[in-house]
Design a protein around this motif. Structure first.
Motif, short mmCIF file in Angstrom:
data_model
loop_
_atom_site.label_atom_id
_atom_site.label_comp_id
_atom_site.label_asym_id
_atom_site.label_seq_id
_atom_site.Cartn_x
_atom_site.Cartn_y
_atom_site.Cartn_z
N ASP A 114 -23.07 -20.05 9.09
CA ASP A 114 -23.55 -21.04 8.13
C ASP A 114 -22.43 -21.67 7.30
OD1 ASP A 114 -26.29 -20.52 8.80
OD2 ASP A 114 -26.17 -18.68 7.62
N ARG A 115 -21.21 -21.31 7.56
CA ARG A 115 -20.10 -21.83 6.76
C ARG A 115 -19.97 -23.36 6.87
NH1 ARG A 115 -15.74 -20.16 4.01
NH2 ARG A 115 -13.84 -21.42 4.10
N PRO A 116 -20.14 -23.99 8.07
CA PRO A 116 -20.08 -25.47 8.10
C PRO A 116 -21.12 -26.12 7.20
CG PRO A 116 -19.88 -24.57 10.31
CD PRO A 116 -20.22 -23.43 9.43
N PHE A 117 -22.30 -25.55 7.13
CA PHE A 117 -23.31 -26.11 6.25
C PHE A 117 -22.87 -26.04 4.79
CE2 PHE A 117 -26.86 -25.02 3.40
CZ PHE A 117 -27.57 -26.20 3.45
N VAL A 118 -22.25 -24.93 4.40
CA VAL A 118 -21.79 -24.79 3.02
C VAL A 118 -20.69 -25.82 2.72
CG1 VAL A 118 -20.80 -23.20 1.33
CG2 VAL A 118 -22.39 -22.34 3.05
N LEU A 119 -19.80 -26.03 3.66
CA LEU A 119 -18.73 -27.01 3.45
C LEU A 119 -19.30 -28.42 3.33
CD1 LEU A 119 -16.03 -25.65 5.93
CD2 LEU A 119 -16.20 -25.27 3.46
N HIS A 120 -20.32 -28.75 4.14
CA HIS A 120 -20.97 -30.06 4.03
C HIS A 120 -21.68 -30.19 2.69
CE1 HIS A 120 -21.15 -30.83 8.66
NE2 HIS A 120 -19.95 -31.05 8.14
N THR A 121 -22.23 -29.10 2.20
CA THR A 121 -22.90 -29.13 0.89
C THR A 121 -21.88 -29.43 -0.21
OG1 THR A 121 -24.53 -27.52 1.66
CG2 THR A 121 -24.32 -27.81 -0.71
N ILE A 122 -20.71 -28.85 -0.10
CA ILE A 122 -19.66 -29.12 -1.09
C ILE A 122 -19.26 -30.60 -1.06
CG2 ILE A 122 -17.28 -28.60 -1.75
CD1 ILE A 122 -17.72 -25.77 -0.67
N LYS A 123 -19.09 -31.14 0.15
CA LYS A 123 -18.74 -32.56 0.27
C LYS A 123 -19.86 -33.45 -0.26
CE LYS A 123 -15.81 -31.85 4.35
NZ LYS A 123 -15.64 -32.18 5.80
N LEU A 124 -21.09 -33.10 0.01
CA LEU A 124 -22.22 -33.91 -0.46
C LEU A 124 -22.28 -33.92 -1.98
CD1 LEU A 124 -24.81 -35.52 0.00
CD2 LEU A 124 -26.04 -33.33 0.23
N LEU A 125 -22.08 -32.77 -2.60
CA LEU A 125 -22.11 -32.72 -4.06
C LEU A 125 -20.96 -33.52 -4.66
CD1 LEU A 125 -23.13 -29.01 -4.67
CD2 LEU A 125 -24.47 -31.04 -5.20
N GLU A 126 -19.80 -33.45 -4.04
CA GLU A 126 -18.67 -34.26 -4.52
C GLU A 126 -19.01 -35.75 -4.45
OE1 GLU A 126 -15.50 -33.02 -2.03
OE2 GLU A 126 -14.99 -31.24 -3.23
N TRP A 127 -19.63 -36.17 -3.32
CA TRP A 127 -20.00 -37.57 -3.18
C TRP A 127 -21.06 -37.95 -4.22
CZ3 TRP A 127 -24.22 -40.59 -2.52
CH2 TRP A 127 -24.03 -41.90 -2.09
N GLN A 128 -22.04 -37.08 -4.46
CA GLN A 128 -23.11 -37.38 -5.42
C GLN A 128 -22.58 -37.53 -6.84
OE1 GLN A 128 -25.89 -34.18 -4.75
NE2 GLN A 128 -26.93 -35.23 -3.04
N PHE A 129 -21.66 -36.66 -7.23
CA PHE A 129 -21.08 -36.79 -8.57
C PHE A 129 -20.30 -38.09 -8.70
CE2 PHE A 129 -21.58 -32.06 -8.87
CZ PHE A 129 -22.35 -32.06 -10.01
#
Length: 488
Positions: free
Chosen positions: A281-296
């Motif tokens: 599940d690590r790729p999903f976590v990394l995508h979540t980090i990128k998504l939150l960065e984009w949202q902020f």
């Protein structure tokens, strides 16, 4: 004086005779509780002979405090309970011998049950050893575990209950298995909580590993109570580290409310998703980090461009496709612009960063631009012009089917000519005609059948159309055309 003495004697005398235990000369007709004393004596002998044997083979003793001694009852010729030649065979409730006496079966059964003693009762003065033996037996019966069915019934009915009597490991296993078989969640949780407090950790873990339903009940209880330490320890001991990692990820994501707290998510990915079963599940976590960065970043830019709508347009913590819709609405790229400046918040950049496929991007952009009635932007999603202004579909087989595009545009209220444009891009002719009729684009259906020379099809459609409507007139004109080579 004589009259005075007579008066005193009158007032002091009594005709009622006091009760005397030594007096055996009673009237023959006297009765006790509605039954003659002689009948009671015979009933006593009958019940003595009817008593069954206990488990040890010895006959049960009749309590001397409940039955009258035969020696205290005199014989009576007026007894109606037994005749002189009555047999002393064991009597049972419901037999004619007892019921004919006027005593009910329930009364007989209560008398029998009251004399079936299950423990020694102290009678008179006891020796210290006898009294100690009786107290010891009472103490043993006090701590003897009751049947598990009775305890589970009390839990189910909300009655007072106690699990402290179940001392041995076998007793605890038995009541847990019975609760699981019954399927009562409250009983399962009560028993599991009792086991967690009274068993060694190794024994408790072994029981939970063999009974996953009980483990899931207990884990859900700990999660509801926000006992995260106990929750993690339980699942880790059961080898379910991936469940622990996912739960920790959800807690961390829910607590992120500013860019400065993204580091906690990074730390979570390192500590829980670097090894073991959670590594997948690590790729999903990394995508979540990128998504939150984009949202902020998108939220900050939106706040700088518009005021008073920040709360309504907040996208922090929203799914990826909601963020993509936000990008299509506020960061749309103009494909006709010359030398466009790359925008890190553009939809294409977000799709590339998160790995969003072509079809998901087209669906999201189609709905967003159709709501804005930006039909040129919709055409830019699916159609490109080739040599000699030929139409070429973007995406090929990975693109959305044109029938779905036409249906979505019709649902969003697009003009008929826009919908017809995408109906004509459907390859199959029969599907094209059926789609045109279903979307109420009857002129497009008439043109398709006219191009195919299907005269009968136009006639059938004309009969279904409203009389003297524009579509019906259009169908009549198509049938009158002399330049068409009809096939039927």
């Amino acid at each position: 004086m004589a009259s005075v003495e007579d008066d005193e004697a009158y007032w002091n005398e009594t005709k009622s005779k006091g009760f005397n235990f030594d007096d055996e000369d009673e009237k023959a007709g006297s009765q006790l509780f509605g039954v003659s004393q002689a009948g009671t004596s015979r009933l006593s002998r009958q019940l003595r002979s009817a008593m069954p044997n206990d488990a040890s083979g010895t006959s049960l003793l009749l309590s001397e405090s409940t039955l009258l001694s035969e020696s205290t009852l005199s014989s009576s010729s007026n007894s109606v309970l037994f005749s002189a030649n009555t047999s002393l065979a064991p009597a049972k409730p419901g037999d004619g011998l007892l019921s004919s006496s006027g005593v009910s079966d329930n009364t007989i059964q209560r008398i029998i049950n009251s004399d079936r003693i299950t423990e020694l009762k102290p009678r008179g003065k006891l020796l210290p050893d006898e009294e100690l033996q009786i107290l010891r037996r009472k103490e043993q019966m006090r701590w003897q575990p009751p049947p598990v069915e009775e305890t589970l019934r009390q839990i189910l009915l909300g009655l007072p209950f106690s699990l402290e009597c179940y001392h041995s490991l076998d007793d605890k296993k038995r009541i847990l298995d019975a609760a699981l078989e019954q399927g009562n969640g409250d009983a399962i949780l009560c028993v599991v909580q009792f086991l967690s407090k009274t068993l060694k950790k190794s024994h408790f873990t072994h029981l939970m590993s063999q009974r996953p339903v009980a483990a899931n009940h207990y884990a859900a209880h700990l999660s509801t109570r926000c006992q995260w330490s106990e929750f993690s320890n339980l699942l880790e001991s059961l080898g379910r580290s991936r469940d622990v990692a996912i739960k920790q990820l959800g807690l961390v994501i829910g607590s992120i409310d500013s860019p400065s707290r993204l580091q906690t998510l990074v730390n979570c990915s390192v500590s829980h998703f670097s090894s073991g079963s959670a590594e997948m599940d690590r790729p999903f976590v990394l995508h979540t980090i990128k998504l939150l960065e984009w949202q902020f970043a998108a939220t900050e830019k939106f706040k700088s461009l518009s005021s008073g709508q920040e709360a309504a347009e907040s996208i922090i913590g929203k799914p990826a496709l909601d963020s993509l819709a936000h990008a299509c609405r506020y960061h749309w790229e103009n494909p006709k612009a010359k030398n466009p400046i790359p925008d890190p918040l553009a939809p294409s950049a977000l799709c590339q960063s998160l790995g969003i496929n072509q079809r998901a991007y087209q669906w999201t952009a189609l709905r967003t631009k159709a709501q804005e009635q930006a039909w040129d932007a919709v055409d830019g999603l699916f159609i490109s012009r080739g040599w000699f202004q030929g139409i070429r579909l973007i995406g090929g087989s990975n693109s959305i089917p044109m029938a779905d595009v036409a249906a979505e545009l019709h649902a969003q209220g697009a003009p008929e000519e826009v919908v017809v444009k995408y109906i004509n891009l459907v390859d199959n002719v029969e599907e094209k005609i059926s789609l045109a009729n279903r979307l109420q684009c009857h002129r497009a259906a008439i043109d398709i059948m006219k191009s195919q020379g299907d005269r009968l099809g136009i006639i059938k459609l004309k009969e279904r159309l409203p009389s003297r409507s524009e579509e019906q007139v259009y169908a009549e004109n198509a049938l009158k055309s002399s330049s068409v080579r009809w096939k039927n």
